[in-house]
Write a protein that holds these residues in place. Structure first.
Motif, PDB file in Angstrom:
ATOM      1  N   GLN A   1       0.863  -1.007  -0.095  1.00 36.39           N
ATOM      2  CA  GLN A   1       0.007   0.021   0.028  1.00 36.39           C
ATOM      3  C   GLN A   1       0.689   1.058  -0.370  1.00 36.39           C
ATOM      4  O   GLN A   1       0.561   2.194  -0.911  1.00 36.39           O
ATOM      5  N   ARG A   2       1.873   1.392   0.540  1.00 39.02           N
ATOM      6  CA  ARG A   2       2.897   2.301   0.916  1.00 39.02           C
ATOM      7  C   ARG A   2       3.917   2.698  -0.544  1.00 39.02           C
ATOM      8  O   ARG A   2       3.282   3.972  -0.966  1.00 39.02           O
ATOM      9  N   THR A   3       3.686   1.639  -0.712  1.00 38.37           N
ATOM     10  CA  THR A   3       4.822   1.701  -2.168  1.00 38.37           C
ATOM     11  C   THR A   3       3.496   2.639  -3.437  1.00 38.37           C
ATOM     12  O   THR A   3       4.039   3.904  -4.187  1.00 38.37           O
ATOM     13  N   CYS A   4       2.725   1.866  -3.663  1.00 36.46           N
ATOM     14  CA  CYS A   4       1.338   2.044  -4.567  1.00 36.46           C
ATOM     15  C   CYS A   4       1.143   3.659  -4.272  1.00 36.46           C
ATOM     16  O   CYS A   4       1.374   4.728  -5.049  1.00 36.46           O
ATOM     17  N   TRP A   5       0.777   4.123  -3.059  1.00 37.58           N
ATOM     18  CA  TRP A   5       0.482   5.462  -2.451  1.00 37.58           C
ATOM     19  C   TRP A   5       1.788   6.152  -2.752  1.00 37.58           C
ATOM     20  O   TRP A   5       1.157   7.618  -3.262  1.00 37.58           O
ATOM     21  N   VAL A   6       2.729   6.649  -2.501  1.00 37.18           N
ATOM     22  CA  VAL A   6       4.432   6.992  -2.946  1.00 37.18           C
ATOM     23  C   VAL A   6       3.822   7.563  -4.247  1.00 37.18           C
ATOM     24  O   VAL A   6       3.882   8.772  -4.986  1.00 37.18           O
ATOM     25  N   LEU A   7       3.951   6.130  -4.914  1.00 39.49           N
ATOM     26  CA  LEU A   7       3.760   6.367  -6.374  1.00 39.49           C
ATOM     27  C   LEU A   7       3.247   7.208  -7.062  1.00 39.49           C
ATOM     28  O   LEU A   7       3.591   8.486  -8.325  1.00 39.49           O
ATOM     29  N   ARG A   8       1.826   7.225  -6.197  1.00 39.06           N
ATOM     30  CA  ARG A   8       0.574   7.965  -6.790  1.00 39.06           C
ATOM     31  C   ARG A   8       0.315   9.222  -6.217  1.00 39.06           C
ATOM     32  O   ARG A   8       0.194  10.205  -6.961  1.00 39.06           O
ATOM     33  N   GLU A   9       0.150   9.280  -4.674  1.00 38.68           N
ATOM     34  CA  GLU A   9       0.094  10.811  -4.179  1.00 38.68           C
ATOM     35  C   GLU A   9       1.301  11.695  -3.997  1.00 38.68           C
ATOM     36  O   GLU A   9       1.139  12.971  -4.134  1.00 38.68           O
TER      37      GLU A   9
END
Length: 197
Positions: A150-158
């Motif tokens: 979740q952290r990886t996806c959130w960082v890449l998106r947000e």
């Protein structure tokens, strides 16, 4: 942060900088300087992702350095199915995830390049700056507490502004899985940051 510090980019006699596909082709033919130029072009964004996923500058430097070595060793496998930057993000996020698995979970304090740290400089009053700093630290702890995927996806998106399809390529997950991870991360962060509203 300077990981690549050799002489300037490989330039044709006309003085123009080579385009990325040309640099990739040269790197695949063993041209170290071409690969160094590719790394130089992308290292700032890759380092930013590593810091935000790992939460610690030293760990991010290690992960990025390992990723660049790995990318150089595997440059011949890059087929061009995605952008070179997507391929590099994949390698860096893989290294970050591997590092997270190896180390015990800690809650890092935000560093100067943590999300939003640049806002403190323009906060106005010392009281507002202290409040913003506390909120940023709370957000950093909340992000650090997210599951790795979740952290990886959130960082890449947000924080990096990448699209769902590109994040899916980077993480080798379906676009639906990426959307779900980001949604769960946002829900979790909203709950953890409720006290700051």
């Amino acid at each position: 942060m300077q990981l690549i510090d050799r002489a300037g980019p490989d330039r044709p006699q006309s003085g123009r900088t080579l385009d990325e596909p040309t640099l990739v082709a040269r790197a695949q033919d063993g041209d170290v300087r071409a690969f160094e130029e590719l790394a130089r072009r992308h290292q700032e964004a890759l380092f930013r992702v590593a810091v935000r996923v790992l939460g610690q500058r030293a760990d991010a430097e290690d992960a990025l350095q390992e990723a660049l070595i790995d990318a150089w060793r595997r440059i011949g496998t890059f087929r061009g199915d995605s952008a070179f930057s997507t391929w590099m993000y994949r390698i860096v996020t893989h290294r970050c995830t591997a590092l997270l698995r190896r180390r015990r979970r800690t809650v890092p304090l935000p560093e100067d390049d943590a999300p939003g740290a640049e806002l403190l400089a323009g906060a106005g009053s010392p009281e507002r700056a202290a409040e913003m700093d506390a909120e940023l630290r709370a957000l950093s702890r909340a992000v650090a507490g997210l599951p790795d995927d979740q952290r990886t996806c959130w960082v890449l998106r947000e924080l990096e502004g990448l699209g769902y399809a590109e994040i899916a390529q980077i993480t080798r997950a379906s676009e639906t899985a990426v959307r779900g991870r980001i949604h769960r991360a946002r829900t979790s962060l909203t709950g953890r940051m409720r006290a700051w509203r």
